[in-house]
Design an enzyme around this catalytic site. Structure first.
Site, short mmCIF file in Angstrom:
data_model
loop_
_atom_site.label_atom_id
_atom_site.label_comp_id
_atom_site.label_asym_id
_atom_site.label_seq_id
_atom_site.Cartn_x
_atom_site.Cartn_y
_atom_site.Cartn_z
N GLU A 84 0.84 -1.20 0.00
CA GLU A 84 0.00 0.00 0.00
C GLU A 84 0.88 1.25 0.00
O GLU A 84 1.77 1.38 0.85
CB GLU A 84 -0.91 0.02 1.23
CG GLU A 84 -1.83 -1.18 1.33
CD GLU A 84 -2.41 -1.35 2.73
OE1 GLU A 84 -2.94 -2.45 3.01
OE2 GLU A 84 -2.33 -0.40 3.53
N TYR A 114 -6.83 2.55 5.32
CA TYR A 114 -5.80 1.52 5.18
C TYR A 114 -5.93 0.37 6.17
O TYR A 114 -5.23 -0.64 6.05
CB TYR A 114 -4.40 2.12 5.30
CG TYR A 114 -4.09 2.87 6.57
CD1 TYR A 114 -3.95 4.25 6.57
CD2 TYR A 114 -3.94 2.22 7.79
CE1 TYR A 114 -3.65 4.96 7.71
CE2 TYR A 114 -3.64 2.91 8.94
CZ TYR A 114 -3.50 4.28 8.90
OH TYR A 114 -3.20 4.96 10.05
N CYS A 151 31.32 24.34 27.99
CA CYS A 151 29.93 24.39 27.56
C CYS A 151 29.62 25.77 26.99
O CYS A 151 29.89 26.79 27.64
CB CYS A 151 28.99 24.08 28.73
SG CYS A 151 27.23 24.33 28.32
N CYS A 173 23.35 24.20 34.18
CA CYS A 173 23.32 24.63 32.78
C CYS A 173 21.91 25.00 32.37
O CYS A 173 20.99 24.16 32.43
CB CYS A 173 23.87 23.52 31.89
SG CYS A 173 23.86 23.93 30.14
N CYS A 183 28.30 18.33 28.38
CA CYS A 183 28.47 19.36 29.39
C CYS A 183 28.29 18.73 30.76
O CYS A 183 27.30 18.03 31.00
CB CYS A 183 27.46 20.49 29.18
SG CYS A 183 27.27 21.59 30.59
N CYS A 226 26.85 27.38 29.74
CA CYS A 226 27.15 27.66 31.15
C CYS A 226 28.65 27.69 31.46
O CYS A 226 29.03 27.92 32.61
CB CYS A 226 26.46 26.63 32.05
SG CYS A 226 27.16 24.97 31.92
N LYS A 277 10.81 3.40 3.09
CA LYS A 277 10.81 4.82 2.76
C LYS A 277 11.54 5.05 1.43
O LYS A 277 12.49 4.36 1.10
CB LYS A 277 11.50 5.64 3.87
CG LYS A 277 10.95 5.39 5.27
CD LYS A 277 9.49 5.74 5.38
CE LYS A 277 9.24 7.23 5.40
NZ LYS A 277 9.69 7.88 6.65
N ASP A 331 1.44 10.73 2.42
CA ASP A 331 2.09 11.70 3.31
C ASP A 331 1.01 12.63 3.85
O ASP A 331 0.80 13.73 3.36
CB ASP A 331 3.15 12.48 2.53
CG ASP A 331 4.10 13.21 3.47
OD1 ASP A 331 4.89 14.03 2.99
OD2 ASP A 331 4.05 12.96 4.69
N LYS A 383 2.29 4.69 0.98
CA LYS A 383 2.25 5.38 2.27
C LYS A 383 2.00 6.87 2.01
O LYS A 383 2.91 7.63 1.69
CB LYS A 383 3.55 5.17 3.04
CG LYS A 383 3.53 5.72 4.46
CD LYS A 383 4.83 5.38 5.18
CE LYS A 383 4.82 5.90 6.60
NZ LYS A 383 4.78 7.38 6.63
#
Length: 677
Positions: free
Chosen positions: A116, A228, A411, A435, A429, A414, A317, A120, A118
């Protein structure tokens, strides 16, 4: 005209308009001019206006007209709407097929697959009772969606009343609502003429149209629905194969995809994929892949499910769309667990249906592998049509002056130390909740729908709360006052009241949601649920040794180590204490040792309406006694608890010779095990 004649005329109009709608919107075969349709509709409306007692909810005149909603309600799916695993190439399909055959040892020849396209679009659930549309809902998180009944009623390819005969008393139809390419272009042309914002792609347009609180707006959008599968079925039966069910749904008035096919063997699946891939651009709608399902339902039941996906289906996909653009800079984002991710800032480029200006570079190893430099021309791909990523560098466009990417020693938020743990690719970090970036990410996760579900606490508001110093951790959310909130830009009294009410509502949660909301590394929803069911209460869980944690399904050495680190952290336990002091609570899950679980290894099904206790409570009691609770009846089912209104599951159990007990017998079983209800 006599009343009887008028009523007969109304019935005739209802039948004609329903037939014309079906021919036009489902079959794409109009049989009358628009003017004739309009005259019949106006006459129907006139009759219903003169005789309002004749107005029916499934009348074609009622597709539009409901008042706008204040907000969408929530819908709990009786049968979860699961996601699918993905395949991206022929080898993935071969692996999928091998897994199927390994579990179906009795099958000697190639398997039969339903193929089937797919679409979107947006997955939806449509519930029919006695053939009349009662409810429409979004997929949501698979367990809970939004009630969009008023909006789906406006979509003319969705029947308000099922056609033909033989449909079950209760039938849940699942499908994809989408916007055809031509309709999308027309919608954007109208928006362009009005000087309004354009939609980026048909999927976004469909999603935005479905989430309109005013159904009159949805009615103006060119939406269609293609079914479906089915979910809940009671009081009737369906064919034994996926493709035949779709044919039956078509007989009852639904649109099914004309490109669907049934093939035998994985090689035929790959051939179907190649064929449709070549025709993808010529289709009148967007598709992002193909769904392959084992066609026979009996085999589907044998294969079962894993986590949130069925073993018997996979979505292959299409290759992600790619485009070239220029890398302008690389910035570094800090996530909830402190992971520092390099993010490419790009010259905006249209790829995969959206304009992309940022893409992930994943980690230092990936940057080194790509050897990407500031100023490079790069190829960007939307991996899985979701997350943009830089996949390669066009070296012939590079000049010597382009700079290498320099990773931070501290970091970027922070200034805390940055470390790379042994065996990990990511920099992290070490500032923890000092942070601000980790604070924000932790709060966003804590308030998300699948965690404590604080309605109205979006990402931008979290950013504001942390930046303004009003909230520094999740517990401080519950110290917010109306006065605090009104200090924020664009925060009115009503919004402040709504947020405070949502925070109050979030305090009553469940143990699995609370565990997940804490954001412990590697502990997702499924693991949180397994931990809650295994230990039953927070004190028992937090005191568990690493050996005890490893006894839980979904928990391996890495997860067990992360859990023990969390439980050994004084700051983490202090956060839990502050949350509990603020009123966050949940019921413990009744948990018995295995020797006191007489139903261990058994599979039970609960169906129909239980009078004394709800189905969720019945499932919880069964799980506490060691049983697995399934949503479908098969040869492996040990027993079915059938309340009033039990339909197809009861019939199937009786046909298979599976033991069936009524609610009084079930309650007696619970009482015998010391469970009083």
């Amino acid at each position: 005209m006599p009343v009887a004649d008028l009523l007969q005329e109304l019935e005739s109009l209802l039948e004609k308009l329903d037939t014309w709608n079906h021919q036009y919107y489902v079959l794409d075969q109009p049989t009358v001019p628009d003017a004739e349709y309009d005259r019949a509709m106006q006459r129907l409306i006139a009759l219903e206006t003169q005789h309002p007692q004749w107005l029916r909810t499934d009348s074609p005149s009622q597709r539009v007209g409901a008042k706008p909603l204040a907000q969408f309600g929530q819908v709990t799916h009786d049968v979860p709407m699961l996601s699918l695993d993905n395949a991206f190439n022929d080898q993935d399909m071969q692996n999928f097929n091998r897994r199927l055959l390994d579990r179906l040892a009795e099958i000697s020849g190639p398997l039969e697959f339903a193929c089937e396209p797919k679409l979107d679009g947006i997955a939806v659930s449509l519930l029919y009772r006695s053939g009349v549309l009662q409810r429409g809902a979004t997929r949501g998180d698979g367990a809970t969606g939004e009630d969009i009944t008023q909006n789906v009623r406006t979509i003319r390819s969705i029947p308000l009343r099922l056609r033909g005969t033989g449909y079950p008393d209760v039938l849940e139809v699942r499908g994809e609502i989408y916007m055809p390419k031509a309709g999308f272009e027309q919608l954007n042309n109208r928006a362009r003429e009005r000087g309004e914002k354009l939609f980026v792609n048909p999927r976004n347009a469909a999603a935005g149209s479905l989430r309109q609180l005013d159904p009159r707006i949805t009615a103006e959008r060119p939406l269609e629905m293609c079914c479906y599968s089915v979910g809940l079925v009671e009081g009737g039966s369906l064919p034994d194969r996926q493709a035949r069910v779709l044919e039956r749904l078509q007989d009852w008035g639904f649109r099914i995809n004309s490109q669907s096919a049934v093939v035998r063997g994985v090689e035929a699946c790959n051939e179907y994929y190649q064929s449709l891939s070549e025709r993808r651009d010529s289709l009148p709608y967007d598709i992002d892949g193909i769904v392959f399902k084992v066609n026979e339902f009996q085999l589907q039941e044998q294969l079962g499910f894993v986590s949130r996906a069925p073993r018997w289906a996979i979505a292959r996909k299409f290759p992600a769309q790619e485009e070239m653009t220029r890398l302008l800079d690389v910035e570094f984002q800090v996530g909830r667990t402190g992971v520092i991710t390099p993010v490419a800032r790009l010259e905006p480029v249209f790829v995969g249906g959206v304009t992309v200006s940022n893409a992930t570079l994943h980690n230092r190893d990936e940057v080194d592998r790509l050897d990407v430099r500031i100023g490079d021309t790069v190829i960007v791909r939307r991996a899985g049509d979701v997350i943009p990523q830089v996949v390669s560098v066009v070296l012939e466009h590079r000049v010597p002056s382009f700079q290498r990417v320099s990773f931070p020693q501290h970091c970027p938020v922070c200034q805390s130390a940055v470390e790379r743990e042994e065996g990990e690719a990511a920099l992290r970090c070490m500032g923890g909740l000092v942070c601000a970036a980790q604070q924000k990410a932790a709060i966003k996760h804590f308030a998300s729908r699948r965690a404590l579900n604080v309605e109205g606490l979006g990402d931008k508001l979290v950013e504001q709360l942390v930046d303004e110093g009003l909230v520094g951790n999740v517990a401080e959310l519950y110290t917010l006052s109306k006065a605090h909130l009104l200090e924020l830009d664009r925060m009115g009294e009503k919004s402040a009241d709504n947020l405070l009410a949502a925070l109050q509502d979030s305090k009553l949660t469940t143990l699995p949601r609370f565990i997940f909301a804490l954001g412990i590394r590697e502990v997702g929803e499924a693991t949180a649920l397994s931990l809650a069911r295994h230990f039953g209460s927070w004190p028992v869980l937090s005191a568990a040794s690493e050996r005890q944690l490893l006894e839980v399904d979904d928990v391996g050495p890495i997860v067990a180590d992360h859990l023990r680190q969390f439980f050994d952290s004084l700051s983490s336990l202090e956060m839990v204490r502050l949350l509990c002091d603020a009123g966050v609570s949940w019921p413990d899950i009744e948990c018995l040792p295995q020797q006191n679980q007489p139903l261990l290894g058994q599979t039970w099904v609960v169906t129909g309406k239980l009078e004394t206790l709800g189905r969720d409570d019945a499932k919880a009691h069964l799980q506490a006694l060691g049983a697995k609770v399934a949503g479908t009846v098969s040869m492996k089912t040990t027993c079915v608890v059938a309340g009033p209104g039990a339909g197809s599951k009861l019939a199937k159990a009786e046909a298979l010779g599976v033991e069936v007990v009524d609610e009084p017998s079930f309650l007696a079983l619970l009482l015998a095990q010391g469970i009083e209800v």
